[in-house]
Design a protein around this motif. Sequence first.
Motif, PDB file in Angstrom:
ATOM      1  N   TYR A 299       0.826  -1.211   0.000  1.00  0.00           N
ATOM      2  CA  TYR A 299       0.000   0.000   0.000  1.00  0.00           C
ATOM      3  C   TYR A 299       0.865   1.268   0.000  1.00  0.00           C
ATOM      4  CZ  TYR A 299      -3.705  -3.300   1.358  1.00  0.00           C
ATOM      5  OH  TYR A 299      -4.596  -4.354   1.406  1.00  0.00           O
ATOM      6  N   PHE A 300       1.900   1.290  -0.816  1.00  0.00           N
ATOM      7  CA  PHE A 300       2.832   2.427  -0.807  1.00  0.00           C
ATOM      8  C   PHE A 300       2.167   3.714  -1.272  1.00  0.00           C
ATOM      9  CE2 PHE A 300       3.381  -0.334  -4.472  1.00  0.00           C
ATOM     10  CZ  PHE A 300       3.167   0.514  -5.549  1.00  0.00           C
ATOM     11  N   ASN A 301       1.199   3.607  -2.169  1.00  0.00           N
ATOM     12  CA  ASN A 301       0.504   4.822  -2.612  1.00  0.00           C
ATOM     13  C   ASN A 301      -0.319   5.431  -1.475  1.00  0.00           C
ATOM     14  OD1 ASN A 301       1.238   4.953  -5.454  1.00  0.00           O
ATOM     15  ND2 ASN A 301       0.042   3.086  -5.708  1.00  0.00           N
ATOM     16  N   ALA A 302      -1.075   4.595  -0.778  1.00  0.00           N
ATOM     17  CA  ALA A 302      -1.900   5.082   0.324  1.00  0.00           C
ATOM     18  C   ALA A 302      -1.046   5.534   1.504  1.00  0.00           C
ATOM     19  CB  ALA A 302      -2.878   3.990   0.771  1.00  0.00           C
ATOM     20  N   LEU A 303       0.053   4.848   1.767  1.00  0.00           N
ATOM     21  CA  LEU A 303       0.924   5.216   2.885  1.00  0.00           C
ATOM     22  C   LEU A 303       1.513   6.607   2.710  1.00  0.00           C
ATOM     23  CD1 LEU A 303       2.810   1.826   3.443  1.00  0.00           C
ATOM     24  CD2 LEU A 303       1.364   2.983   5.126  1.00  0.00           C
ATOM     25  N   ILE A 309       1.726   8.996   9.258  1.00  0.00           N
ATOM     26  CA  ILE A 309       2.451   7.729   9.145  1.00  0.00           C
ATOM     27  C   ILE A 309       3.837   7.950   8.551  1.00  0.00           C
ATOM     28  CG2 ILE A 309       2.471   5.501   7.959  1.00  0.00           C
ATOM     29  CD1 ILE A 309      -0.552   5.420   8.219  1.00  0.00           C
ATOM     30  N   MET A 310       3.928   8.847   7.585  1.00  0.00           N
ATOM     31  CA  MET A 310       5.219   9.110   6.946  1.00  0.00           C
ATOM     32  C   MET A 310       6.231   9.693   7.919  1.00  0.00           C
ATOM     33  SD  MET A 310       5.299   8.116   3.756  1.00  0.00           S
ATOM     34  CE  MET A 310       6.466   9.120   2.849  1.00  0.00           C
ATOM     35  N   GLN A 311       5.754  10.348   8.967  1.00  0.00           N
ATOM     36  CA  GLN A 311       6.662  10.891   9.975  1.00  0.00           C
ATOM     37  C   GLN A 311       7.050   9.846  11.018  1.00  0.00           C
ATOM     38  OE1 GLN A 311       8.194  13.722  10.097  1.00  0.00           O
ATOM     39  NE2 GLN A 311       7.145  14.909   8.514  1.00  0.00           N
ATOM     40  N   MET A 318      10.525   4.104   4.555  1.00  0.00           N
ATOM     41  CA  MET A 318      10.397   5.276   3.676  1.00  0.00           C
ATOM     42  C   MET A 318      11.125   5.050   2.356  1.00  0.00           C
ATOM     43  SD  MET A 318      10.468   8.837   5.746  1.00  0.00           S
ATOM     44  CE  MET A 318       9.930   9.654   4.269  1.00  0.00           C
ATOM     45  N   ALA A 319      12.327   4.492   2.453  1.00  0.00           N
ATOM     46  CA  ALA A 319      13.076   4.197   1.231  1.00  0.00           C
ATOM     47  C   ALA A 319      12.317   3.203   0.367  1.00  0.00           C
ATOM     48  CB  ALA A 319      14.455   3.647   1.586  1.00  0.00           C
ATOM     49  N   GLY A 320      11.674   2.219   1.007  1.00  0.00           N
ATOM     50  CA  GLY A 320      10.881   1.240   0.268  1.00  0.00           C
ATOM     51  C   GLY A 320       9.691   1.867  -0.426  1.00  0.00           C
ATOM     52  N   ILE A 321       9.036   2.811   0.248  1.00  0.00           N
ATOM     53  CA  ILE A 321       7.898   3.511  -0.365  1.00  0.00           C
ATOM     54  C   ILE A 321       8.364   4.282  -1.595  1.00  0.00           C
ATOM     55  CG2 ILE A 321       6.241   5.391  -0.026  1.00  0.00           C
ATOM     56  CD1 ILE A 321       5.949   4.433   2.869  1.00  0.00           C
ATOM     57  N   GLY A 322       9.502   4.964  -1.470  1.00  0.00           N
ATOM     58  CA  GLY A 322      10.037   5.692  -2.614  1.00  0.00           C
ATOM     59  C   GLY A 322      10.401   4.770  -3.758  1.00  0.00           C
ATOM     60  N   PHE A 323      11.062   3.663  -3.441  1.00  0.00           N
ATOM     61  CA  PHE A 323      11.457   2.705  -4.477  1.00  0.00           C
ATOM     62  C   PHE A 323      10.235   2.103  -5.162  1.00  0.00           C
ATOM     63  CE2 PHE A 323      12.306  -1.665  -5.773  1.00  0.00           C
ATOM     64  CZ  PHE A 323      13.393  -1.500  -6.621  1.00  0.00           C
ATOM     65  N   TYR A 490      12.962  14.626   2.194  1.00  0.00           N
ATOM     66  CA  TYR A 490      14.140  15.480   2.413  1.00  0.00           C
ATOM     67  C   TYR A 490      14.358  15.723   3.903  1.00  0.00           C
ATOM     68  CZ  TYR A 490      16.768  19.807   2.965  1.00  0.00           C
ATOM     69  OH  TYR A 490      17.664  20.750   3.388  1.00  0.00           O
ATOM     70  N   GLN A 491      13.277  16.036   4.605  1.00  0.00           N
ATOM     71  CA  GLN A 491      13.385  16.354   6.029  1.00  0.00           C
ATOM     72  C   GLN A 491      13.936  15.177   6.824  1.00  0.00           C
ATOM     73  OE1 GLN A 491       9.727  16.443   8.295  1.00  0.00           O
ATOM     74  NE2 GLN A 491      10.345  18.314   9.351  1.00  0.00           N
TER      75      GLN A 491
END
Length: 532
Positions: A299-303, A309-311, A318-323, A490-491
């Motif tokens: 569910y990387f799009n919804a996450l 959740i992203m924080q 996070m790297a997995g969501i980006g990949f 980035y943050q």
Amino acid sequence: MGKKKKVIKEPSKEDHSGIPTLPVWELGFYLLVHVSVVTYICACVYWASIEHDGLLNIFDFEDGWKMIGRDKDISNYEWHFFYAYFWRISPWYVGHMALARICDLNFLHYKKPLLTAYSLASLSFLMGWPVITLFLGHCALLYTTSLLQSTSAVWVVSIGLLSTLNFEPFVSWMKALNANDIEGYKIYLLMFTLALLQLRYTSFCLEKVKRSNTTQTNKEERDEVSHISFGYRPLDMLFYVFYFPLFFTGPIMSFTVFSSQLSQPRKPWTWKRVTSLGTDLCRILLWAFVNELILHYFYFNALQHNSTIMQEINLWTMAGIGFCSGQFFMTKYTVMFGFPSIVAKTDDLEPPKGPKCISYIYLYSDMWKYFDRGMYDFMKRYIYVPLGGSRGGITRQFLGSVLCFSFVYYWHGSEYYAFLWTVFNFIGVTVEAIGAKLMTLQKVKDIQTEYLSPRGVRRLQALAIVPLYVMSAFTAFCFFGGSLVGYTFYQRFIYNGGPENWAAVFGLLYCCIQVGMEVKRREQIRQHIKQD
């Protein structure tokens, strides 16, 4: 004073690729790191999808396949829309192919008007005659402008027509064409297809301006003995702009390439051609199935749409969501470009190939060349080269790049996320160009020869690429999920990351870049063998 000792270099083993090879053990280490990291970060996304399932927006999901018993992430609107829409328009693709084959057998000289009429009738049924009337109005206005034989005038009017997609009251007027469109499907399709339409009618009119009357007449006479004759008449424009197989998602073909391919003698229907098309269709259907299957588990799009959740999630996730977002973007367009291209191939067209796997692309310039190849060809043919291109000097080259990226920004809707994406992509491409120019200087070559082996140069280049690779990743996250998602990455990775995280990111990306360089080296070797 004694003689200077000559340094013995190890063999470069470039194999006509221009990229030196590395020891097997070193390449094996890089590949092991690359595969291990990708596997782990994807697993992290899967675990996060299970852990945070109940906290995600319920409107980002629908009931999935019954045999799986899981909800499906539908928050990637582009894929959710066109996956369903392709099934709807598939019978119309079959109708196009059937009519085209009938014309080949009995009505070859009427093929162009018959297919044009079929396209306009089909699109009127699918999108409504008011929408098609709007599209025809765009074409008529720019065609009339092209009669002035002024490239500048064509561009001014074309950009003005493109502006109707970005500003009020034009957007409201277009929404009024679909007053009953409660869920916004029709206006989305209108905006998406009109943006592609703008590229096609601009291509046609710019080519029309380039051709003198004598050249046009000769071409029309010469093509009468070919598959389909082409000139620069209104019918030619309508046939090209509204060509049904490539109308909805592309890929984009310039009018020159489109007309030259269809003007060739017809290809015979051999068993090899049929099996090739069948194999391509199976490959595209397999990717569509894989995309749908992935959305049931990852569910990387919804996450990424949930800022809380992203924080909270760890950096590996996070790297997995980006990949995963990047890979899904690639496979999504593999289907969106691939399915229409198969239909177009039955008409003897060879549309631009789909995107390369972005896991192995490590240069900004290669990303632009090999993802949307049709868009790249459009910008190069109509913006970059007319301004001088690489042979026009540094000033013209810089101006051409600025205008290319400005056009991309405006064409994508002049949103803030698109601004960030295009600005940093321009910076990345410019830095790469400067670096490539420095590498050609004799003094730099002398330093490399004196102090570095070819393998050392490759390792140093990979190190130098890492910062640009990081910037490329963050700007891609902006493009995939919006400026807020890009800022969150980035943050957490850069601003609050700390030296340990920076070192880990730097080292892991260095390994990934080396794998990408090796893939590119082997591709170039295969191309060289084919040419021989």
